[in-house]
Design a protein around this motif. Sequence first.
Motif, PDB file in Angstrom:
ATOM      1  N   LEU A 136      67.225  24.621 101.245  1.00  0.00           N
ATOM      2  CA  LEU A 136      68.890  24.356 101.706  1.00  0.00           C
ATOM      3  C   LEU A 136      68.876  22.969 101.842  1.00  0.00           C
ATOM      4  CD1 LEU A 136      71.647  25.437 102.291  1.00  0.00           C
ATOM      5  CD2 LEU A 136      71.081  25.583 104.518  1.00  0.00           C
ATOM      6  N   ALA A 137      68.220  22.215 102.157  1.00  0.00           N
ATOM      7  CA  ALA A 137      68.253  20.718 102.362  1.00  0.00           C
ATOM      8  C   ALA A 137      68.278  20.131 100.865  1.00  0.00           C
ATOM      9  CB  ALA A 137      67.095  20.144 103.216  1.00  0.00           C
ATOM     10  N   VAL A 138      67.213  20.480 100.195  1.00  0.00           N
ATOM     11  CA  VAL A 138      66.911  20.174  98.795  1.00  0.00           C
ATOM     12  C   VAL A 138      68.282  20.616  97.760  1.00  0.00           C
ATOM     13  CG1 VAL A 138      65.587  20.189  96.495  1.00  0.00           C
ATOM     14  CG2 VAL A 138      64.748  20.262  98.902  1.00  0.00           C
ATOM     15  N   ALA A 139      68.790  21.709  98.119  1.00  0.00           N
ATOM     16  CA  ALA A 139      69.972  22.161  97.378  1.00  0.00           C
ATOM     17  C   ALA A 139      71.017  21.056  97.595  1.00  0.00           C
ATOM     18  CB  ALA A 139      70.442  23.538  97.576  1.00  0.00           C
TER      19      ALA A 139
ATOM     20  N   SER B 220      64.823  15.141  91.303  1.00  0.00           N
ATOM     21  CA  SER B 220      63.946  15.930  90.636  1.00  0.00           C
ATOM     22  C   SER B 220      64.042  17.434  90.691  1.00  0.00           C
ATOM     23  CB  SER B 220      62.691  15.329  91.058  1.00  0.00           C
ATOM     24  OG  SER B 220      62.317  15.658  92.193  1.00  0.00           O
ATOM     25  N   GLY B 221      64.844  17.754  91.159  1.00  0.00           N
ATOM     26  CA  GLY B 221      64.974  19.412  91.716  1.00  0.00           C
ATOM     27  C   GLY B 221      64.089  20.017  92.311  1.00  0.00           C
ATOM     28  N   PRO B 222      63.977  21.426  92.482  1.00  0.00           N
ATOM     29  CA  PRO B 222      63.123  21.872  93.739  1.00  0.00           C
ATOM     30  C   PRO B 222      61.657  21.602  93.420  1.00  0.00           C
ATOM     31  CG  PRO B 222      64.307  23.688  92.614  1.00  0.00           C
ATOM     32  CD  PRO B 222      64.772  22.316  91.908  1.00  0.00           C
ATOM     33  N   ALA B 223      60.920  20.960  94.535  1.00  0.00           N
ATOM     34  CA  ALA B 223      59.747  20.484  94.386  1.00  0.00           C
ATOM     35  C   ALA B 223      58.873  21.853  94.907  1.00  0.00           C
ATOM     36  CB  ALA B 223      59.459  19.303  95.149  1.00  0.00           C
TER      37      ALA B 223
ATOM     38  N   VAL C 166      62.502   8.020  97.047  1.00  0.00           N
ATOM     39  CA  VAL C 166      61.599   9.115  97.068  1.00  0.00           C
ATOM     40  C   VAL C 166      61.696   9.703  98.665  1.00  0.00           C
ATOM     41  CG1 VAL C 166      59.100   9.890  96.986  1.00  0.00           C
ATOM     42  CG2 VAL C 166      59.843   8.122  95.571  1.00  0.00           C
ATOM     43  N   LEU C 167      62.056  11.071  98.646  1.00  0.00           N
ATOM     44  CA  LEU C 167      62.270  11.550  99.890  1.00  0.00           C
ATOM     45  C   LEU C 167      60.960  12.605 100.074  1.00  0.00           C
ATOM     46  CD1 LEU C 167      65.927  12.211  99.466  1.00  0.00           C
ATOM     47  CD2 LEU C 167      65.149  10.192 100.703  1.00  0.00           C
ATOM     48  N   ASP C 168      60.471  12.236 101.504  1.00  0.00           N
ATOM     49  CA  ASP C 168      59.425  13.459 101.799  1.00  0.00           C
ATOM     50  C   ASP C 168      60.278  14.211 102.982  1.00  0.00           C
ATOM     51  OD1 ASP C 168      56.612  11.540 101.636  1.00  0.00           O
ATOM     52  OD2 ASP C 168      57.699  12.797 100.087  1.00  0.00           O
ATOM     53  N   ILE C 169      60.416  15.549 102.570  1.00  0.00           N
ATOM     54  CA  ILE C 169      61.067  16.395 103.499  1.00  0.00           C
ATOM     55  C   ILE C 169      60.159  17.386 104.179  1.00  0.00           C
ATOM     56  CG2 ILE C 169      63.113  17.776 103.784  1.00  0.00           C
ATOM     57  CD1 ILE C 169      64.184  16.655 100.948  1.00  0.00           C
ATOM     58  N   THR C 170      60.503  17.454 105.649  1.00  0.00           N
ATOM     59  CA  THR C 170      59.791  18.373 106.368  1.00  0.00           C
ATOM     60  C   THR C 170      60.854  19.115 107.165  1.00  0.00           C
ATOM     61  OG1 THR C 170      57.869  16.753 106.576  1.00  0.00           O
ATOM     62  CG2 THR C 170      58.001  18.576 108.255  1.00  0.00           C
TER      63      THR C 170
ATOM     64  N   CYS D 114      58.036  18.933 101.267  1.00  0.00           N
ATOM     65  CA  CYS D 114      58.100  18.801  99.817  1.00  0.00           C
ATOM     66  C   CYS D 114      58.443  17.362  99.639  1.00  0.00           C
ATOM     67  CB  CYS D 114      59.079  19.849  99.061  1.00  0.00           C
ATOM     68  SG  CYS D 114      61.003  19.555  99.463  1.00  0.00           S
ATOM     69  N   ARG D 115      58.365  16.955  98.454  1.00  0.00           N
ATOM     70  CA  ARG D 115      58.771  15.635  97.977  1.00  0.00           C
ATOM     71  C   ARG D 115      59.780  15.719  97.016  1.00  0.00           C
ATOM     72  NH1 ARG D 115      54.317  10.970  96.772  1.00  0.00           N
ATOM     73  NH2 ARG D 115      54.427  11.030  99.180  1.00  0.00           N
ATOM     74  N   VAL D 116      61.057  14.890  96.836  1.00  0.00           N
ATOM     75  CA  VAL D 116      62.154  14.867  95.933  1.00  0.00           C
ATOM     76  C   VAL D 116      62.353  13.344  95.492  1.00  0.00           C
ATOM     77  CG1 VAL D 116      64.376  15.487  95.861  1.00  0.00           C
ATOM     78  CG2 VAL D 116      63.403  17.071  97.079  1.00  0.00           C
ATOM     79  N   TYR D 117      62.357  13.392  94.300  1.00  0.00           N
ATOM     80  CA  TYR D 117      62.829  12.072  93.666  1.00  0.00           C
ATOM     81  C   TYR D 117      64.356  12.134  93.364  1.00  0.00           C
ATOM     82  CZ  TYR D 117      57.571  11.787  93.078  1.00  0.00           C
ATOM     83  OH  TYR D 117      56.583  11.648  93.257  1.00  0.00           O
ATOM     84  N   SER D 118      64.881  10.701  93.741  1.00  0.00           N
ATOM     85  CA  SER D 118      66.430  10.918  93.309  1.00  0.00           C
ATOM     86  C   SER D 118      66.907   9.710  92.965  1.00  0.00           C
ATOM     87  CB  SER D 118      66.983  11.458  94.707  1.00  0.00           C
ATOM     88  OG  SER D 118      68.430  11.562  94.776  1.00  0.00           O
TER      89      SER D 118
END
Length: 86
Positions: free
Chosen positions: A44-47, A56-59, A31-35, A72-76
Amino acid sequence: MTEANRVHRRGVGDGMKEIGEQHINEPGLVVLDITAADEDTLRLAVAQLEERWATSGPAPVRRVPGRPGVTCRVYSDIRRTGAQGE
């Protein structure tokens, strides 16, 4: 606030729920919390992550009043390749 969620004396980000065991119940799940400074940089970072790993795609993008940037939070699943691997 649990001890596991303390980072620099802060708890889970506003609007984000605590990470539950189901999110990381086996090796390779993260699980990534990205700021980032702005939404374009965040997207761009999520892409870029989506090209490398299954995500999990765009959050939803969150702004916290009084704090700089967006989050945002991304599950991977880092065991599976993303868009480039298809």
